[in-house]
Design an enzyme around this catalytic site. Sequence first.
Site, PDB file in Angstrom:
ATOM      1  N   GLY A 163       0.856  -1.192   0.000  1.00 17.18           N
ATOM      2  CA  GLY A 163       0.000   0.000   0.000  1.00 17.18           C
ATOM      3  C   GLY A 163       0.886   1.233   0.000  1.00 17.18           C
ATOM      4  N   ARG A 164       0.447   2.240   0.757  1.00 18.62           N
ATOM      5  CA  ARG A 164       1.184   3.515   0.748  1.00 18.62           C
ATOM      6  C   ARG A 164       2.633   3.326   1.204  1.00 18.62           C
ATOM      7  NH1 ARG A 164      -3.834   4.248   2.742  1.00 18.62           N
ATOM      8  NH2 ARG A 164      -5.166   5.805   1.758  1.00 18.62           N
ATOM      9  N   ILE A 165       2.797   2.740   2.408  1.00 16.77           N
ATOM     10  CA  ILE A 165       4.147   2.636   2.962  1.00 16.77           C
ATOM     11  C   ILE A 165       4.971   1.621   2.165  1.00 16.77           C
ATOM     12  CG2 ILE A 165       5.504   2.057   5.025  1.00 16.77           C
ATOM     13  CD1 ILE A 165       3.094   3.126   6.701  1.00 16.77           C
ATOM     14  N   ARG A 185      -2.767  -7.993  -1.145  1.00 21.24           N
ATOM     15  CA  ARG A 185      -4.111  -8.522  -1.399  1.00 21.24           C
ATOM     16  C   ARG A 185      -4.510  -8.374  -2.856  1.00 21.24           C
ATOM     17  NH1 ARG A 185      -7.907  -6.364   3.408  1.00 21.24           N
ATOM     18  NH2 ARG A 185      -7.749  -8.179   4.754  1.00 21.24           N
ATOM     19  N   ARG A 247       3.207  -3.899  12.405  1.00 25.40           N
ATOM     20  CA  ARG A 247       2.654  -4.261  13.713  1.00 25.40           C
ATOM     21  C   ARG A 247       3.273  -5.586  14.149  1.00 25.40           C
ATOM     22  NH1 ARG A 247       1.387   0.269  13.992  1.00 25.40           N
ATOM     23  NH2 ARG A 247      -0.655   1.184  14.379  1.00 25.40           N
ATOM     24  N   GLU A 276       3.805  -4.431  23.063  1.00 26.05           N
ATOM     25  CA  GLU A 276       4.504  -3.176  23.355  1.00 26.05           C
ATOM     26  C   GLU A 276       4.046  -2.619  24.699  1.00 26.05           C
ATOM     27  OE1 GLU A 276       4.142  -0.449  20.059  1.00 26.05           O
ATOM     28  OE2 GLU A 276       4.764  -1.982  18.642  1.00 26.05           O
ATOM     29  N   HIS A 294       8.979   1.665  18.296  1.00 30.81           N
ATOM     30  CA  HIS A 294       7.786   2.106  17.542  1.00 30.81           C
ATOM     31  C   HIS A 294       7.893   3.597  17.197  1.00 30.81           C
ATOM     32  CE1 HIS A 294       3.224   1.327  16.816  1.00 30.81           C
ATOM     33  NE2 HIS A 294       3.722   2.209  15.950  1.00 30.81           N
ATOM     34  N   GLY A 296       8.557   4.643  13.856  1.00 27.55           N
ATOM     35  CA  GLY A 296       8.550   4.764  12.398  1.00 27.55           C
ATOM     36  C   GLY A 296       8.009   6.095  11.916  1.00 27.55           C
TER      37      GLY A 296
HETATM   38  N1  LIG Z   1       5.864   1.886  12.723  1.00 27.11           N
HETATM   39  C1  LIG Z   1       5.081   2.939  12.658  1.00 27.11           C
HETATM   40  O1  LIG Z   1       5.301   3.922  13.363  1.00 27.11           O
HETATM   41  C2  LIG Z   1       3.926   2.942  11.733  1.00 27.11           C
HETATM   42  C3  LIG Z   1       3.302   1.780  11.351  1.00 27.11           C
HETATM   43  N2  LIG Z   1       2.231   1.823  10.500  1.00 27.11           N
HETATM   44  C4  LIG Z   1       1.610   0.546  10.109  1.00 27.11           C
HETATM   45  O2  LIG Z   1       1.696   0.408   8.701  1.00 27.11           O
HETATM   46  C5  LIG Z   1       0.477  -0.144   8.232  1.00 27.11           C
HETATM   47  C6  LIG Z   1       0.318   0.096   6.751  1.00 27.11           C
HETATM   48  O3  LIG Z   1       0.085   1.458   6.499  1.00 27.11           O
HETATM   49  P1  LIG Z   1      -0.255   1.997   5.025  1.00 27.11           P
HETATM   50  O4  LIG Z   1       0.773   1.552   4.068  1.00 27.11           O
HETATM   51  O5  LIG Z   1      -0.546   3.437   5.159  1.00 27.11           O
HETATM   52  O6  LIG Z   1      -1.598   1.193   4.739  1.00 27.11           O
HETATM   53  P2  LIG Z   1      -2.293   0.946   3.338  1.00 27.11           P
HETATM   54  O7  LIG Z   1      -3.718   0.643   3.642  1.00 27.11           O
HETATM   55  O8  LIG Z   1      -1.988   2.045   2.391  1.00 27.11           O
HETATM   56  O9  LIG Z   1      -1.572  -0.376   2.775  1.00 27.11           O
HETATM   57  C7  LIG Z   1      -1.761  -1.632   3.319  1.00 27.11           C
HETATM   58  C8  LIG Z   1      -1.659  -2.652   2.185  1.00 27.11           C
HETATM   59  O10 LIG Z   1      -1.683  -3.962   2.760  1.00 27.11           O
HETATM   60  C9  LIG Z   1      -2.550  -4.774   1.960  1.00 27.11           C
HETATM   61  N3  LIG Z   1      -3.074  -5.834   2.827  1.00 27.11           N
HETATM   62  C10 LIG Z   1      -3.947  -5.711   3.864  1.00 27.11           C
HETATM   63  N4  LIG Z   1      -4.128  -6.901   4.464  1.00 27.11           N
HETATM   64  C11 LIG Z   1      -3.367  -7.778   3.782  1.00 27.11           C
HETATM   65  C12 LIG Z   1      -3.141  -9.159   3.904  1.00 27.11           C
HETATM   66  N5  LIG Z   1      -3.717  -9.864   4.890  1.00 27.11           N
HETATM   67  N6  LIG Z   1      -2.303  -9.766   3.019  1.00 27.11           N
HETATM   68  C13 LIG Z   1      -1.705  -9.050   2.025  1.00 27.11           C
HETATM   69  N7  LIG Z   1      -1.886  -7.713   1.866  1.00 27.11           N
HETATM   70  C14 LIG Z   1      -2.701  -7.098   2.736  1.00 27.11           C
HETATM   71  C15 LIG Z   1      -3.632  -3.839   1.443  1.00 27.11           C
HETATM   72  O11 LIG Z   1      -4.219  -4.356   0.260  1.00 27.11           O
HETATM   73  C16 LIG Z   1      -2.817  -2.576   1.191  1.00 27.11           C
HETATM   74  O12 LIG Z   1      -2.287  -2.567  -0.119  1.00 27.11           O
HETATM   75  C17 LIG Z   1      -0.568   0.504   9.135  1.00 27.11           C
HETATM   76  O13 LIG Z   1      -1.775  -0.226   9.154  1.00 27.11           O
HETATM   77  C18 LIG Z   1       0.134   0.481  10.476  1.00 27.11           C
HETATM   78  O14 LIG Z   1      -0.133  -0.734  11.136  1.00 27.11           O
HETATM   79  C19 LIG Z   1       1.751   2.996   9.991  1.00 27.11           C
HETATM   80  C20 LIG Z   1       2.341   4.179  10.338  1.00 27.11           C
HETATM   81  C21 LIG Z   1       3.455   4.262  11.265  1.00 27.11           C
HETATM   82  O1  LIG Z   2       0.005   5.506  12.835  1.00 20.70           O
HETATM   83  C1  LIG Z   2       0.331   4.349  13.159  1.00 20.70           C
HETATM   84  O2  LIG Z   2      -0.291   3.350  12.769  1.00 20.70           O
HETATM   85  C2  LIG Z   2       1.456   4.136  14.065  1.00 20.70           C
HETATM   86  O3  LIG Z   2       1.887   3.041  14.260  1.00 20.70           O
HETATM   87  C3  LIG Z   2       2.078   5.276  14.768  1.00 20.70           C
HETATM   88  O4  LIG Z   2       2.274   6.340  13.991  1.00 20.70           O
END
Ligand SMILES: NC(=O)C1=CN([C@@H]2O[C@H](COP(=O)(O)OP(=O)(O)OC[C@H]3O[C@@H](n4cnc5c(N)ncnc54)[C@H](O)[C@@H]3O)[C@@H](O)[C@H]2O)C=CC1
Ligand SMILES: O=C(O)C(=O)CO
Length: 332
Positions: A163-165, A185, A247, A276, A294, A296
């Site tokens: 996805g985005r990240i 997915r 996560r 955590e 945590h 990121g």
């Molecule tokens: N470490 C940190 O500080 C941070 C961690 N995150 C984590 O990163 C995650 C992803 O963020 P984004 O990229 O913005 O989300 P997003 O929604 O843009 O991308 C997620 C991608 O994963 C795919 N997906 C979902 N479930 C799946 C599965 N079971 N099998 C295969 N693909 C699957 C989706 O189709 C989508 O393309 C967040 O949900 C969050 O948990 C986000 C921000 C900060």
């Molecule tokens: O936004 C999230 O999902 C985080 O993990 C913390 O920024």
Amino acid sequence: MVDSRRCPNPRVVVTRELPDATMNRLEALFDTVNNRADLAMSREQLAAAMADCDVLVPTVVDSIDADLIAGAGERLKLIANFGAGVNHIDLKAARARGIIVTNTPGVLTEDTADMTMALIVSVPRRLAAGEKLVRSGEWKGWSPGGMLGHRIGGKALGIVGMGRIGQAVARRARAFGLSIHYHNRHRLPKVVEAELQAQWHPNLDEMLGAIDILTIHTPLNADSADMIDAARIALLRPHVYLINASRGGIVDEDAMIDALEAGRLAGAGLDVWTHEPRIDPRLLALPNVVMTPHMGSATFEGRLATGEKVIANIRMWADGHRPPDQVLEGWA
Ligand SMILES: NC(=O)C1=CN([C@@H]2O[C@H](COP(=O)(O)OP(=O)(O)OC[C@H]3O[C@@H](n4cnc5c(N)ncnc54)[C@H](O)[C@@H]3O)[C@@H](O)[C@H]2O)C=CC1
Ligand SMILES: O=C(O)C(=O)CO
């Protein structure tokens, strides 16, 4: 005509101290109750907050489970999460109660991808071990065999969750000379695949056997919980590095530690954890693991932008419209 969905002066409860600018704007715009403490609310405090507000603004460490949602007051109609991940909110229970859930996607993407890329480089190049050596005062100077690690250029990166990240990581990784493999997915549009020079693997197991570095970027959901379990870790070749900045619950932490200890995994870069802030002490003894708390998305700029997104979601909802970042069950 009065729009019955409007809520002109919502009572907003913020569970935890947010940046001053965000707090000040929330207070100026809404009837805001701020928990001006840098401590997560207890379950009792959350229940009390949810009993008497229109909007709850939790952070990613507040567990908003089905029982709390069932006990929420009638007026609670919006949970405007401060963060992208929503695995801590029971989306099904919220929908059943007619509560909208929003998150803050996009504004954390680049920062989290930067941190992921830092881990992708740090683990094979032994950055943490090198830093520790310098600080110890024991460093004896450069030597041909000193601090050798592995080159990342030319290696195959497997991204789970494109996805985005995931895509932002792919862009960075291309610049570092990695080839990009992904499992998601849904397949990306051909034009995006071409831009990222990314190869789609509909079968995750097949991809795991073909890569040198694995990085996880799916949300934590029913399908992804323990997705990287002992059986899948066994599919990785022993020189593989595992990176997780999504996560903790997506990787079976015990199985990962067993593999690291047994030399069936070359190393790990971890920003997130199953329980955590508890870190399994076995990890602390492993020199080939780089660990961050945590962080990121932890930039000043990102936190302010996250606050703005929360406010935009509340404003749109209070005006009777669908908020821009409504999370649909089944998508997160
Ligand atoms: N470490 C940190 O500080 C941070 C961690 N995150 C984590 O990163 C995650 C992803 O963020 P984004 O990229 O913005 O989300 P997003 O929604 O843009 O991308 C997620 C991608 O994963 C795919 N997906 C979902 N479930 C799946 C599965 N079971 N099998 C295969 N693909 C699957 C989706 O189709 C989508 O393309 C967040 O949900 C969050 O948990 C986000 C921000 C900060
Ligand atoms: O936004 C999230 O999902 C985080 O993990 C913390 O920024």
